[in-house]
Design a protein around this motif. Structure first.
Motif, PDB file in Angstrom:
ATOM      1  N   MET A 154      -6.204   0.176 -11.689  1.00 26.33           N
ATOM      2  CA  MET A 154      -4.984   0.954 -11.909  1.00 26.33           C
ATOM      3  C   MET A 154      -4.676   1.758 -10.654  1.00 26.33           C
ATOM      4  N   TYR A 155      -3.396   1.739 -10.233  1.00 23.49           N
ATOM      5  CA  TYR A 155      -2.941   2.423  -9.026  1.00 23.49           C
ATOM      6  C   TYR A 155      -1.947   3.522  -9.389  1.00 23.49           C
ATOM      7  N   HIS A 156      -1.979   4.602  -8.621  1.00 21.85           N
ATOM      8  CA  HIS A 156      -1.001   5.676  -8.802  1.00 21.85           C
ATOM      9  C   HIS A 156      -0.599   6.207  -7.431  1.00 21.85           C
ATOM     10  N   SER A 157       0.664   5.995  -7.067  1.00 20.43           N
ATOM     11  CA  SER A 157       1.209   6.556  -5.834  1.00 20.43           C
ATOM     12  C   SER A 157       1.725   7.958  -6.170  1.00 20.43           C
ATOM     13  N   PHE A 158       0.877   8.958  -6.002  1.00 18.57           N
ATOM     14  CA  PHE A 158       1.145  10.301  -6.523  1.00 18.57           C
ATOM     15  C   PHE A 158       1.915  11.188  -5.559  1.00 18.57           C
ATOM     16  N   ALA A 159       2.024  10.784  -4.299  1.00 20.87           N
ATOM     17  CA  ALA A 159       2.744  11.551  -3.289  1.00 20.87           C
ATOM     18  C   ALA A 159       3.206  10.595  -2.209  1.00 20.87           C
ATOM     19  N   PRO A 160       4.194  11.009  -1.381  1.00 20.91           N
ATOM     20  CA  PRO A 160       4.650  10.122  -0.311  1.00 20.91           C
ATOM     21  C   PRO A 160       3.484   9.669   0.568  1.00 20.91           C
ATOM     22  N   ASN A 161       3.363   8.347   0.727  1.00 19.76           N
ATOM     23  CA  ASN A 161       2.344   7.727   1.582  1.00 19.76           C
ATOM     24  C   ASN A 161       0.923   7.845   1.043  1.00 19.76           C
ATOM     25  N   GLN A 162       0.745   8.372  -0.162  1.00 13.31           N
ATOM     26  CA  GLN A 162      -0.594   8.552  -0.695  1.00 13.31           C
ATOM     27  C   GLN A 162      -0.764   7.830  -2.036  1.00 13.31           C
ATOM     28  N   SER A 170       6.722  -3.448  -3.321  1.00 17.61           N
ATOM     29  CA  SER A 170       5.884  -2.353  -3.786  1.00 17.61           C
ATOM     30  C   SER A 170       4.608  -2.863  -4.433  1.00 17.61           C
ATOM     31  N   LEU A 171       4.619  -4.100  -4.913  1.00 17.70           N
ATOM     32  CA  LEU A 171       3.465  -4.624  -5.617  1.00 17.70           C
ATOM     33  C   LEU A 171       2.525  -5.425  -4.714  1.00 17.70           C
ATOM     34  N   TYR A 172       2.827  -5.472  -3.434  1.00 21.38           N
ATOM     35  CA  TYR A 172       2.026  -6.310  -2.540  1.00 21.38           C
ATOM     36  C   TYR A 172       0.621  -5.766  -2.353  1.00 21.38           C
ATOM     37  N   ALA A 173      -0.375  -6.637  -2.462  1.00 27.59           N
ATOM     38  CA  ALA A 173      -1.776  -6.283  -2.164  1.00 27.59           C
ATOM     39  C   ALA A 173      -2.612  -7.542  -2.255  1.00 27.59           C
ATOM     40  N   LYS A 224      -0.054  -8.502 -11.720  1.00 26.58           N
ATOM     41  CA  LYS A 224       0.220  -7.109 -11.366  1.00 26.58           C
ATOM     42  C   LYS A 224       1.454  -6.632 -12.115  1.00 26.58           C
ATOM     43  N   ARG A 225       1.386  -5.401 -12.637  1.00 30.16           N
ATOM     44  CA  ARG A 225       2.467  -4.933 -13.503  1.00 30.16           C
ATOM     45  C   ARG A 225       2.797  -3.474 -13.233  1.00 30.16           C
ATOM     46  N   LYS A 226       4.102  -3.179 -13.240  1.00 27.71           N
ATOM     47  CA  LYS A 226       4.564  -1.801 -13.141  1.00 27.71           C
ATOM     48  C   LYS A 226       4.374  -1.103 -14.485  1.00 27.71           C
ATOM     49  N   LYS A 262       5.546   3.807  -9.423  1.00 32.81           N
ATOM     50  CA  LYS A 262       4.465   4.629  -8.876  1.00 32.81           C
ATOM     51  C   LYS A 262       3.124   4.325  -9.532  1.00 32.81           C
ATOM     52  N   LYS A 263       3.165   3.809 -10.760  1.00 36.74           N
ATOM     53  CA  LYS A 263       1.937   3.449 -11.468  1.00 36.74           C
ATOM     54  C   LYS A 263       1.947   1.954 -11.733  1.00 36.74           C
TER      55      LYS A 263
END
Length: 262
Positions: A84-92, A19-22, A43-45, A51-52
């Motif tokens: 900062m990243y936020h996966s707010f919906a499936p695939n988004q 999940s943290l890959y980039a 990188k940190r959850k 999701k964040k």
């Protein structure tokens, strides 16, 4: 510890690393034949579901002169970046970031001596949508909007006051092996921009296409560790540049990312 417990922990860690890959892609470094890019990121959850997340990194770039192919010949850039990243919906997913960059400017003719230092403060936002194409393939489409403010070495205003830039990217990823999360990624990114010039007229330049970057990355996790490694090649095709007649600026890039749990 029982075998079942070890298996659960192992699966959890694999899911964390995945999940943290980039990869940390290199920026444009101007006129050159070849260039190199090295980055170290943390990188940190920020929540239990992953999701964040945040990614902070420091990176160094070097490049050749326009008349040689030594990819570490000249200092090209220093970058400090926090996103900062936020996966707010499936695939988004959306993200936002702030960045500081310090970049030497060189004379346009031999012996290409350093003539100035340019500093940049950048803020940007990004939206991404990922399509699952079967069990091993994923297609990620991203749009990124940037605001770039430029300064000289003493933080005085430069001729190019600031720039608005739009980046559109597609990346196709193939899951080579779930063991140590080996992946191969191919991408193409187009960049469009307009700049506000600080001269007697104080005008905007026309908004238009400036460059395209084509990249290939191989990514994997280091066994029994929280680290991932990305090794890649990037071809930067800059509109109207001398390098485009030689096939663009060719980068070798690598980054090491330390993935921290919540």
């Amino acid at each position: 510890m029982h075998g079942t417990g070890k298996m659960v922990i192992g699966i959890s860690l694999l899911g964390l690393y995945s999940s943290l890959y980039a990869q940390i892609s290199p920026p444009g470094l101007g006129e050159a034949n070849t260039a190199s890019w090295l980055a170290f990121g943390v990188k940190r959850k920020l929540d239990s579901l992953g999701k964040k997340q945040t990614l902070s990194y420091i990176a160094l770039g070097r490049k050749s002169s326009p008349d040689d192919y030594n990819l570490v010949s000249k200092q090209a850039i220093i970058v400090l970046n926090h996103e900062m990243y936020h996966s707010f919906a499936p695939n988004q997913q959306y993200s936002y970031a702030v960045s500081y960059r310090r970049q030497p400017k060189y004379e346009s003719s031999a012996p290409y001596e350093k003539e100035a230092i340019e500093q940049e403060v950048r803020v940007y936002g990004r939206y991404a949508y990922t399509f699952a194409l079967g069990k091993r393939w994923k297609l990620k489409n991203t749009i990124r909007q940037e605001f770039r403010k430029f300064f000289d070495s003493d933080f005085h205003q430069t001729e190019e006051n600031f720039q608005l830039r739009t980046r559109i990217k597609s990346q196709l990823t193939y899951n080579v092996s779930p063991k140590n999360n080996h992946k191969l990624a191919l991408s193409a990114e187009s960049l469009f921009s307009t700049s506000y010039l600080h001269d007697s007229e104080q005008k905007w330049t026309p908004f238009g296409y400036k460059e395209v970057r084509i990249a290939a990355y191989y990514m994997f996790s280091i066994p029994h560790s929280p680290f991932t490694v990305d090794i890649g090649y990037v071809d930067d095709l800059i509109r109207g540049s001398k390098s485009i007649r030689k096939g663009g600026v060719h980068y070798l890039a690598a980054d090491l990312i330390w993935n921290l749990p919540l």
